[in-house]
Scaffold this motif. Structure first.
Motif, PDB file in Angstrom:
ATOM      1  N   ASP A 117      38.212  43.433  46.730  1.00  0.00           N
ATOM      2  CA  ASP A 117      39.137  44.219  45.919  1.00  0.00           C
ATOM      3  C   ASP A 117      40.103  43.353  45.117  1.00  0.00           C
ATOM      4  O   ASP A 117      40.486  43.722  44.005  1.00  0.00           O
ATOM      5  CB  ASP A 117      39.929  45.166  46.826  1.00  0.00           C
ATOM      6  CG  ASP A 117      39.020  46.126  47.559  1.00  0.00           C
ATOM      7  OD1 ASP A 117      38.733  47.202  47.015  1.00  0.00           O
ATOM      8  OD2 ASP A 117      38.559  45.782  48.673  1.00  0.00           O
ATOM      9  N   CYS A 154      36.402  33.277  39.720  1.00  0.00           N
ATOM     10  CA  CYS A 154      36.415  34.493  38.898  1.00  0.00           C
ATOM     11  C   CYS A 154      34.992  34.997  38.677  1.00  0.00           C
ATOM     12  O   CYS A 154      34.726  36.207  38.774  1.00  0.00           O
ATOM     13  CB  CYS A 154      37.084  34.216  37.555  1.00  0.00           C
ATOM     14  SG  CYS A 154      38.884  34.119  37.610  1.00  0.00           S
ATOM     15  N   VAL A 178      33.797  38.670  40.050  1.00  0.00           N
ATOM     16  CA  VAL A 178      33.390  39.724  39.133  1.00  0.00           C
ATOM     17  C   VAL A 178      32.041  40.304  39.550  1.00  0.00           C
ATOM     18  O   VAL A 178      31.822  41.527  39.482  1.00  0.00           O
ATOM     19  CB  VAL A 178      33.346  39.201  37.677  1.00  0.00           C
ATOM     20  CG1 VAL A 178      32.611  40.173  36.763  1.00  0.00           C
ATOM     21  CG2 VAL A 178      34.766  38.975  37.172  1.00  0.00           C
ATOM     22  N   MET A 234      32.779  42.774  42.175  1.00  0.00           N
ATOM     23  CA  MET A 234      33.614  43.893  41.747  1.00  0.00           C
ATOM     24  C   MET A 234      32.899  44.846  40.795  1.00  0.00           C
ATOM     25  O   MET A 234      33.226  46.038  40.730  1.00  0.00           O
ATOM     26  CB  MET A 234      34.888  43.359  41.073  1.00  0.00           C
ATOM     27  CG  MET A 234      35.834  42.634  42.012  1.00  0.00           C
ATOM     28  SD  MET A 234      37.226  41.873  41.108  1.00  0.00           S
ATOM     29  CE  MET A 234      38.200  41.226  42.471  1.00  0.00           C
ATOM     30  N   ARG A 268      33.146  48.974  40.004  1.00  0.00           N
ATOM     31  CA  ARG A 268      33.911  49.224  38.774  1.00  0.00           C
ATOM     32  C   ARG A 268      35.416  49.274  39.061  1.00  0.00           C
ATOM     33  O   ARG A 268      36.153  50.120  38.532  1.00  0.00           O
ATOM     34  CB  ARG A 268      33.446  50.514  38.081  1.00  0.00           C
ATOM     35  CG  ARG A 268      31.994  50.459  37.622  1.00  0.00           C
ATOM     36  CD  ARG A 268      31.607  51.680  36.823  1.00  0.00           C
ATOM     37  NE  ARG A 268      32.266  51.701  35.516  1.00  0.00           N
ATOM     38  CZ  ARG A 268      31.794  51.101  34.439  1.00  0.00           C
ATOM     39  NH1 ARG A 268      30.675  50.393  34.487  1.00  0.00           N
ATOM     40  NH2 ARG A 268      32.449  51.189  33.290  1.00  0.00           N
ATOM     41  N   SER A 269      35.853  48.351  39.883  1.00  0.00           N
ATOM     42  CA  SER A 269      37.280  48.229  40.196  1.00  0.00           C
ATOM     43  C   SER A 269      37.526  46.844  40.777  1.00  0.00           C
ATOM     44  O   SER A 269      36.607  46.179  41.258  1.00  0.00           O
ATOM     45  CB  SER A 269      37.732  49.299  41.191  1.00  0.00           C
ATOM     46  OG  SER A 269      37.153  49.076  42.459  1.00  0.00           O
ATOM     47  N   GLY A 270      38.764  46.428  40.730  1.00  0.00           N
ATOM     48  CA  GLY A 270      39.145  45.144  41.288  1.00  0.00           C
ATOM     49  C   GLY A 270      40.268  44.515  40.488  1.00  0.00           C
ATOM     50  O   GLY A 270      40.521  44.897  39.338  1.00  0.00           O
ATOM     51  N   SER A 271      40.941  43.574  41.122  1.00  0.00           N
ATOM     52  CA  SER A 271      42.063  42.898  40.484  1.00  0.00           C
ATOM     53  C   SER A 271      41.973  41.404  40.751  1.00  0.00           C
ATOM     54  O   SER A 271      41.795  40.981  41.899  1.00  0.00           O
ATOM     55  CB  SER A 271      43.397  43.433  41.021  1.00  0.00           C
ATOM     56  OG  SER A 271      44.493  42.729  40.455  1.00  0.00           O
ATOM     57  N   VAL A 327      36.080  42.111  31.066  1.00  0.00           N
ATOM     58  CA  VAL A 327      35.792  43.016  32.189  1.00  0.00           C
ATOM     59  C   VAL A 327      36.675  44.258  32.227  1.00  0.00           C
ATOM     60  O   VAL A 327      36.525  45.094  33.111  1.00  0.00           O
ATOM     61  CB  VAL A 327      35.905  42.262  33.539  1.00  0.00           C
ATOM     62  CG1 VAL A 327      34.923  41.112  33.593  1.00  0.00           C
ATOM     63  CG2 VAL A 327      37.332  41.760  33.762  1.00  0.00           C
ATOM     64  N   ILE A 387      37.987  46.324  35.934  1.00  0.00           N
ATOM     65  CA  ILE A 387      38.529  45.134  36.587  1.00  0.00           C
ATOM     66  C   ILE A 387      39.699  44.601  35.774  1.00  0.00           C
ATOM     67  O   ILE A 387      39.581  44.415  34.565  1.00  0.00           O
ATOM     68  CB  ILE A 387      37.449  44.045  36.730  1.00  0.00           C
ATOM     69  CG1 ILE A 387      36.258  44.588  37.533  1.00  0.00           C
ATOM     70  CG2 ILE A 387      38.019  42.790  37.404  1.00  0.00           C
ATOM     71  CD1 ILE A 387      35.049  43.685  37.508  1.00  0.00           C
ATOM     72  N   ARG A 388      40.804  44.367  36.440  1.00  0.00           N
ATOM     73  CA  ARG A 388      41.994  43.843  35.773  1.00  0.00           C
ATOM     74  C   ARG A 388      42.163  42.358  36.083  1.00  0.00           C
ATOM     75  O   ARG A 388      41.850  41.910  37.185  1.00  0.00           O
ATOM     76  CB  ARG A 388      43.241  44.603  36.213  1.00  0.00           C
ATOM     77  CG  ARG A 388      43.201  46.074  35.888  1.00  0.00           C
ATOM     78  CD  ARG A 388      44.477  46.800  36.272  1.00  0.00           C
ATOM     79  NE  ARG A 388      44.740  46.731  37.694  1.00  0.00           N
ATOM     80  CZ  ARG A 388      45.745  46.066  38.253  1.00  0.00           C
ATOM     81  NH1 ARG A 388      46.590  45.365  37.498  1.00  0.00           N
ATOM     82  NH2 ARG A 388      45.920  46.064  39.557  1.00  0.00           N
ATOM     83  N   THR A 412      46.971  44.583  32.412  1.00  0.00           N
ATOM     84  CA  THR A 412      45.895  43.594  32.438  1.00  0.00           C
ATOM     85  C   THR A 412      46.051  42.612  31.285  1.00  0.00           C
ATOM     86  O   THR A 412      46.655  42.940  30.254  1.00  0.00           O
ATOM     87  CB  THR A 412      44.509  44.277  32.390  1.00  0.00           C
ATOM     88  OG1 THR A 412      43.497  43.309  32.716  1.00  0.00           O
ATOM     89  CG2 THR A 412      44.220  44.896  31.036  1.00  0.00           C
TER      90      THR A 412
END
Length: 252
Positions: A89, A126, A130, A133, A137-140, A177, A182-183, A239
């Motif tokens: 996450d 990174c 990615v 994530m 279709r989500s993540g930080s 992204v 993803i932020r 973001t």
């Protein structure tokens, strides 16, 4: 150094987590209900201590010793993470290196070492994050930059260049992204009290404090709070940003 048990709890990965800012960030996520993964370069004793502290906070934990610029080692670590947790996450790219010196006398090895850890390592983590994530279709992702990217001191050409690259990477990856949920953001610390900065603060405390609007040095917990803020799903509208946490150093 792992506990093989799947989890439905959110999972955070912190690089360079055994000391200072990284340790504070890892423990902050554990206390907020995240399970943890972390990596470290060399000090296994500190890794064992951190692992115990994370477990005392009620979190599961996975640790791995590696050089963040070693592509094969990074890939192996992410394989272990996916096997144990099945999700990611939050990624916090905290691992960093300094080899200060005037550019006119700087060895190429010192340039390459700083760029390898601070830039290449961040990019590798990174990339692999990615991949994990995207299906959700989500993540930080939160990268650690530095005020040196915009206000460097003498002898920091390699370090300042690396942190400027981290900020550019943050913005570029956010564009790549963002539509996938993803932020990507960064935190730029100022003068923070850690083991790494201890001698510098002791020798130049008065001069440094005069440049700080807050008139005091930051604590690792100040950076951890900023990272938590950017990582929270509630802050989904943020973001591609760099959050400076420097007690007003840049303005002083």
């Amino acid at each position: 150094m792992e506990r093989n048990e799947s989890t439905s709890r959110p999972v955070a990965l912190v690089t360079g987590a055994t000391r200072g800012i990284g340790r504070s960030i890892a423990l902050a996520f554990a206390q907020k209900g995240y399970d943890l993964a972390f990596c470290y370069r060399s000090n296994q004793a500190e890794a064992v201590t951190l692992m115990a502290d994370i477990e005392r906070a009620g979190a599961r934990v996975l640790s791995h010793q590696l050089d963040v610029s070693d592509e094969a080692a990074v890939t192996t670590f992410f394989g272990r993470l996916e096997q144990q947790y099945g999700r990611l996450d939050v990624l916090v790219n905290n691992a960093g290196q300094t080899r200060d010196g005037l550019l006119v006398s700087m060895e190429k090895t010192d340039m390459e070492a700083v760029l390898a850890t601070n830039v290449v390592g961040t990019m590798l983590f990174c990339r692999e994050a990615v991949k994990l994530m995207l299906p959700a279709r989500s993540g930080s992702i939160v990268n650690l930059s530095s005020v040196s990217a915009v206000r460097a001191n003498k002898g920091q050409t390699n370090y300042a260049a690396s942190k400027g690259a981290v900020e550019a990477l943050t913005r570029a990856l956010a564009v790549e992204v963002g539509k996938k949920g993803i932020r990507v953001n960064a935190v730029a610390p100022g003068v923070i009290k850690t083991e790494m900065t201890g001698e510098l603060l002791d020798n130049f405390e008065k001069q440094l404090k005069q440049r700080l609007l807050a008139r005091k040095f930051g604590e690792p917990s100040d950076i951890a709070e900023a990272v938590l803020f950017l990582a929270r799903p509630e802050n989904h509208y943020i973001t591609g940003q760099v959050l400076t946490v420097d007690g007003g150093l840049v303005l002083g």
